[in-house]
Design a protein around this motif. Sequence first.
Motif, PDB file in Angstrom:
ATOM      1  N   UNK A 150     -27.902  -0.022  -7.711  1.00  0.00           N
ATOM      2  CA  UNK A 150     -27.003  -1.013  -7.127  1.00  0.00           C
ATOM      3  C   UNK A 150     -26.795  -0.584  -5.674  1.00  0.00           C
ATOM      4  N   UNK A 151     -27.299  -1.406  -4.759  1.00  0.00           N
ATOM      5  CA  UNK A 151     -27.327  -1.052  -3.337  1.00  0.00           C
ATOM      6  C   UNK A 151     -26.202  -1.786  -2.607  1.00  0.00           C
ATOM      7  N   UNK A 152     -25.367  -1.011  -1.901  1.00  0.00           N
ATOM      8  CA  UNK A 152     -24.272  -1.566  -1.103  1.00  0.00           C
ATOM      9  C   UNK A 152     -24.607  -1.360   0.364  1.00  0.00           C
ATOM     10  N   UNK A 153     -24.542  -2.433   1.153  1.00  0.00           N
ATOM     11  CA  UNK A 153     -24.883  -2.270   2.572  1.00  0.00           C
ATOM     12  C   UNK A 153     -23.755  -1.629   3.367  1.00  0.00           C
ATOM     13  N   UNK A 154     -22.529  -1.682   2.870  1.00  0.00           N
ATOM     14  CA  UNK A 154     -21.358  -1.016   3.453  1.00  0.00           C
ATOM     15  C   UNK A 154     -21.027  -1.514   4.849  1.00  0.00           C
ATOM     16  N   UNK A 155     -21.720  -2.530   5.323  1.00  0.00           N
ATOM     17  CA  UNK A 155     -21.375  -3.155   6.590  1.00  0.00           C
ATOM     18  C   UNK A 155     -21.473  -2.268   7.812  1.00  0.00           C
ATOM     19  N   UNK A 156     -22.014  -1.058   7.669  1.00  0.00           N
ATOM     20  CA  UNK A 156     -22.036  -0.107   8.778  1.00  0.00           C
ATOM     21  C   UNK A 156     -23.422   0.450   9.053  1.00  0.00           C
ATOM     22  N   UNK A 157     -24.401   0.126   8.228  1.00  0.00           N
ATOM     23  CA  UNK A 157     -25.708   0.757   8.320  1.00  0.00           C
ATOM     24  C   UNK A 157     -25.816   2.006   7.480  1.00  0.00           C
ATOM     25  N   UNK A 158     -24.689   2.500   6.981  1.00  0.00           N
ATOM     26  CA  UNK A 158     -24.691   3.650   6.080  1.00  0.00           C
ATOM     27  C   UNK A 158     -24.735   3.133   4.640  1.00  0.00           C
ATOM     28  N   UNK A 159     -25.947   2.834   4.178  1.00  0.00           N
ATOM     29  CA  UNK A 159     -26.115   2.232   2.857  1.00  0.00           C
ATOM     30  C   UNK A 159     -25.707   3.198   1.752  1.00  0.00           C
ATOM     31  N   UNK A 160     -25.326   2.609   0.624  1.00  0.00           N
ATOM     32  CA  UNK A 160     -24.926   3.384  -0.547  1.00  0.00           C
ATOM     33  C   UNK A 160     -25.755   2.915  -1.725  1.00  0.00           C
ATOM     34  N   UNK A 161     -26.425   3.832  -2.422  1.00  0.00           N
ATOM     35  CA  UNK A 161     -27.165   3.528  -3.637  1.00  0.00           C
ATOM     36  C   UNK A 161     -26.467   4.162  -4.828  1.00  0.00           C
ATOM     37  N   UNK A 162     -26.200   3.348  -5.844  1.00  0.00           N
ATOM     38  CA  UNK A 162     -25.556   3.833  -7.060  1.00  0.00           C
ATOM     39  C   UNK A 162     -26.530   3.638  -8.204  1.00  0.00           C
ATOM     40  N   UNK A 163     -26.844   4.701  -8.924  1.00  0.00           N
ATOM     41  CA  UNK A 163     -27.776   4.611 -10.043  1.00  0.00           C
ATOM     42  C   UNK A 163     -27.111   3.927 -11.227  1.00  0.00           C
ATOM     43  N   UNK A 164     -27.780   2.907 -11.756  1.00  0.00           N
ATOM     44  CA  UNK A 164     -27.243   2.177 -12.888  1.00  0.00           C
ATOM     45  C   UNK A 164     -27.398   2.946 -14.189  1.00  0.00           C
ATOM     46  N   UNK A 165     -26.502   2.672 -15.113  1.00  0.00           N
ATOM     47  CA  UNK A 165     -26.530   3.259 -16.458  1.00  0.00           C
ATOM     48  C   UNK A 165     -26.887   2.149 -17.439  1.00  0.00           C
ATOM     49  N   UNK A 166     -27.863   2.415 -18.300  1.00  0.00           N
ATOM     50  CA  UNK A 166     -28.367   1.402 -19.217  1.00  0.00           C
ATOM     51  C   UNK A 166     -27.688   1.475 -20.573  1.00  0.00           C
ATOM     52  N   UNK A 167     -27.266   0.303 -21.048  1.00  0.00           N
ATOM     53  CA  UNK A 167     -26.736   0.187 -22.409  1.00  0.00           C
ATOM     54  C   UNK A 167     -27.360  -1.056 -23.035  1.00  0.00           C
ATOM     55  N   UNK A 168     -28.514  -0.848 -23.663  1.00  0.00           N
ATOM     56  CA  UNK A 168     -29.232  -1.936 -24.347  1.00  0.00           C
ATOM     57  C   UNK A 168     -29.530  -3.099 -23.407  1.00  0.00           C
TER      58      UNK A 168
END
Length: 326
Positions: A150-168
Amino acid sequence: INMSTPNVTITNPGDNSIYGILNQTSEIRFAAEIYDSGNISAVIFQFNNVTNVFNMTASNDSSNWNVSLNLSRLAEGSQGVRVYANNTFNNVNNSAIINFTVDLTSPNVTINTLNSNNMFNGSNLSIRSNNQTFNASIFDALTGVSYVYFWLDNGTGNDINITGVNNSGQWTAGYNVSTLAEGRQGMRVIANDTVNNVNSTQFINFTVDMTAPNVTINSPVHGSTHDFIFMDFNATISDALTTISSVTFEIISEGSSSNSTRLANGTCFLDGIPRCASNSSGVWNISQFNLSAIGSVPVQFRVYANDSANNVNSFAEVNFTISSQI
């Protein structure tokens, strides 16, 4: 008399191999080692191509028989290749077979809003929003999903990537959105399958607004004196990022909230007459308000404004005086 069939071992590719978008225009080498006490007269590689079977004649390189196939000839889906080896006595071996998969399609991604705490397109968030859940249904019809970000652009150029957790097949990630930069934001789902087919097309937009509305009281003027019963009250109210959801005018006599009259922009009446703060292009107004309902001479006028992210200004205030008892 030779009654034996050739010995066949498929050496490439391995059984249950998977080919993806990166191989789509590549030449894939299919090979088999084939031996016989006599001579091999012909070798055919037969591709089932899901439903449209076709054959390719192999060439020999020191008992290593092979064909090269451009993957674009094959339909997407589960595939099989069978080797037919014939010796000069017309003894045929067609028992060697492997399966493989052609997957040229990226995972299917649907961003969900399963409950009130899930992000949705157009959400307005404030510093009180804290942890929010990003949720997406992700599946791949032919192969597995290897990872989701899940990629957040954060509006500043400092992007944030969050690894997703799978549940079926339901992939989720939580994040404290109050730590994001204030302003317009975007969240994009990046899903990759096991052969590097990537889907990055699905996204939502939202707004992080941590600032209360700006309120400027236009009338009455602070410190002014008035000698009439009916007065207009108005204030210019704006919010840089979200919309104004509610405005409350409070008129207080003698500085005592016990003698206050609160008029909100909703259903509100005073002596049976609608007296709500109405909006006209950002100027909120109550016209010809009857000050006889207040009763005392010194008066405070306060304005409270709330935006759609639930940021509330503490209040804006002016003081004015009625010149004689009404």
